[in-house]
Scaffold this motif. Structure first.
Motif, short mmCIF file in Angstrom:
data_model
loop_
_atom_site.label_atom_id
_atom_site.label_comp_id
_atom_site.label_asym_id
_atom_site.label_seq_id
_atom_site.Cartn_x
_atom_site.Cartn_y
_atom_site.Cartn_z
N ILE A 99 0.80 -1.24 -0.12
CA ILE A 99 -0.13 -0.01 0.07
C ILE A 99 0.87 1.13 -0.09
O ILE A 99 0.58 2.12 -0.73
CB ILE A 99 -0.91 0.02 1.15
N ARG A 100 2.05 1.21 0.84
CA ARG A 100 2.81 2.43 0.79
C ARG A 100 3.33 2.94 -0.43
O ARG A 100 3.48 4.19 -0.74
CB ARG A 100 3.93 2.15 1.84
N TYR A 101 3.54 1.96 -1.42
CA TYR A 101 4.28 2.27 -2.72
C TYR A 101 3.41 2.32 -4.00
O TYR A 101 3.75 2.73 -5.18
CB TYR A 101 5.49 1.28 -2.94
N GLU A 102 2.06 1.70 -3.59
CA GLU A 102 1.12 1.56 -4.61
C GLU A 102 0.75 2.85 -5.49
O GLU A 102 1.02 2.66 -6.93
CB GLU A 102 -0.18 0.89 -4.23
N THR A 103 0.71 3.88 -5.05
CA THR A 103 0.34 5.05 -5.95
C THR A 103 1.53 5.46 -6.68
O THR A 103 1.30 5.78 -7.69
CB THR A 103 -0.15 6.30 -4.88
N ALA A 104 2.65 5.66 -5.90
CA ALA A 104 4.04 6.19 -6.62
C ALA A 104 4.23 5.15 -7.77
O ALA A 104 4.44 5.64 -8.84
CB ALA A 104 4.90 6.08 -5.61
N VAL A 105 4.41 3.71 -7.59
CA VAL A 105 4.59 2.82 -8.64
C VAL A 105 3.61 2.98 -9.91
O VAL A 105 4.13 3.08 -10.90
CB VAL A 105 4.72 1.46 -8.25
N SER A 106 2.34 3.12 -9.62
CA SER A 106 1.49 3.16 -10.53
C SER A 106 1.54 4.40 -11.21
O SER A 106 1.26 4.38 -12.68
CB SER A 106 0.04 3.00 -9.88
N ALA A 107 2.08 5.55 -10.61
CA ALA A 107 2.37 6.89 -11.47
C ALA A 107 3.38 6.72 -12.48
O ALA A 107 3.41 7.21 -13.59
CB ALA A 107 2.64 7.93 -10.25
N LEU A 108 4.45 6.02 -12.02
CA LEU A 108 5.53 5.66 -12.69
C LEU A 108 5.58 5.04 -13.87
O LEU A 108 6.03 5.25 -14.94
CB LEU A 108 6.87 5.40 -11.98
N VAL A 109 4.33 3.84 -13.55
CA VAL A 109 4.39 3.09 -14.86
C VAL A 109 3.41 3.87 -15.89
O VAL A 109 3.54 3.56 -17.10
CB VAL A 109 3.43 1.69 -14.17
N ARG A 110 2.23 4.71 -15.31
CA ARG A 110 1.49 5.28 -16.28
C ARG A 110 2.14 6.33 -16.91
O ARG A 110 2.15 6.52 -18.40
CB ARG A 110 0.43 6.02 -15.20
N ALA A 111 3.34 7.02 -16.49
CA ALA A 111 4.32 7.88 -17.44
C ALA A 111 5.18 7.18 -18.02
O ALA A 111 5.96 7.98 -18.63
CB ALA A 111 4.66 8.84 -16.25
N ASN A 112 5.35 5.85 -18.00
CA ASN A 112 6.24 5.18 -18.99
C ASN A 112 7.64 5.65 -18.40
O ASN A 112 8.42 5.79 -19.19
CB ASN A 112 6.28 5.48 -20.30
N ILE A 113 7.75 5.79 -17.15
CA ILE A 113 9.30 6.02 -16.66
C ILE A 113 9.89 4.79 -16.16
O ILE A 113 11.09 4.63 -16.62
CB ILE A 113 9.26 6.90 -15.36
N THR A 114 9.21 3.84 -16.10
CA THR A 114 9.88 2.45 -15.59
C THR A 114 8.70 1.42 -15.42
O THR A 114 7.51 1.79 -15.43
CB THR A 114 10.44 2.49 -14.18
N SER A 115 9.09 0.24 -15.57
CA SER A 115 8.29 -0.96 -15.53
C SER A 115 8.72 -2.07 -14.54
O SER A 115 9.84 -1.73 -13.75
CB SER A 115 7.78 -1.63 -16.81
N GLY A 116 8.11 -3.25 -14.25
CA GLY A 116 8.75 -3.89 -13.36
C GLY A 116 10.02 -4.67 -13.82
O GLY A 116 10.44 -4.65 -14.91
N LEU A 117 10.64 -5.52 -12.67
CA LEU A 117 11.62 -6.22 -13.14
C LEU A 117 11.14 -7.42 -13.91
O LEU A 117 11.89 -8.00 -14.84
CB LEU A 117 12.38 -6.81 -11.80
N THR A 118 10.01 -7.74 -13.61
CA THR A 118 9.28 -8.91 -14.54
C THR A 118 7.72 -8.54 -14.72
O THR A 118 7.52 -7.47 -14.07
CB THR A 118 9.19 -10.42 -13.73
N SER A 119 7.01 -9.48 -15.22
CA SER A 119 5.67 -9.06 -15.49
C SER A 119 4.95 -8.98 -13.94
O SER A 119 3.80 -8.43 -14.00
CB SER A 119 4.96 -9.79 -16.43
#
Length: 245
Positions: free
Chosen positions: A186-206
């Protein structure tokens, strides 16, 4: 790019000035010619000094032996802007883990925060005085936190989850859609989703973002480069300046 344009203008101006002076040189007396030669020598020395200051970081960015094509543009821009340096004159340290204090300084510089606006010691007892300004500024704006109320852990490695929090808050990136990752709490959910949305980064795997994994200097340079590409610091509201005693 801005520095390259500045360098061109500098030398073009010197060239025009010297050309103008050269036209009247042959009609001058011997004493006047001696003064003219000394003046032109000082002009060229001054131009060369400014050229070195402006162009030095561009040369350095291009001569790192450990920066591959994937990171080259990002590293070049960050170094050219004066936001980060290499670990030495020939290496950027692309695959080295990034320290928390280094991350704070890089982000503060990218947001064009002036050290003089945040004078004074940090509330964290383990932050060096000469870099306290960066931690003070980002902490006050809620962009970065310490490990405890008194410890920032400046030499600890920054994690990918912490990186996501910092960039999302620094550049005010909007939240994205639901994530497929199983390791994002929960702590990182908003931040990670924002970066993925902006095409800044994706996961190490799917299925894995690598939230607790250390982030490398090359990766951070790339992610910061992507974040500020669509978020010009000049359009971001500047931090409220509060002097810390």
């Amino acid at each position: 790019m801005k520095k390259a344009v500045t360098i061109f203008h500098l030398y073009y101006t010197c060239f025009i000035y010297v050309s103008h002076r050269h036209n009247s040189f042959f009609f001058a007396t011997l004493k006047e010619k001696e003064k003219e030669v000394n003046l032109m020598r000082r002009i060229f020395i001054g131009c060369a000094a400014i050229f070195t200051l402006l162009f030095g970081s561009l040369v350095q960015a291009a001569t790192f032996t450990d920066v591959g094509p994937k990171y080259e543009r990002a590293v070049d821009q960050l170094v050219s802007n004066g936001w980060v340096n290499g670990v030495n004159t020939t290496q950027f340290g692309t695959d080295r883990p990034l320290k928390r204090l280094d991350a704070a300084v890089i982000v503060a510089r990218s947001l064009q925060i002036e050290p003089s606006d945040y004078r004074g010691a940090s509330s964290f007892t383990d932050v060096p005085t000469n870099r306290a300004w960066a931690v003070n500024a980002l902490h006050e704006q809620g962009i970065i936190n310490g490990k405890t109320s008194t410890s920032f852990a400046p030499d600890a490695t920054l994690t990918r989850g912490e990186m996501a929090l910092i960039l999302q808050k620094a550049y005010k990136l909007p939240r994205g859609e639901k994530l497929p990752f199983t390791d994002v709490g929960i702590r990182y959910e908003t931040a990670v989703s924002a970066l993925v949305r902006a095409n800044i980064t994706s996961g190490l795997t799917s299925r894995s973002f690598g939230t607790d994994a250390s982030i490398r200097r090359g990766e951070f340079a790339l992610f910061l480069y992507r974040a500020q590409e669509d978020n010009d610091p000049s359009t971001i509201e500047p931090p409220v300046v509060v002097e810390i005693n």
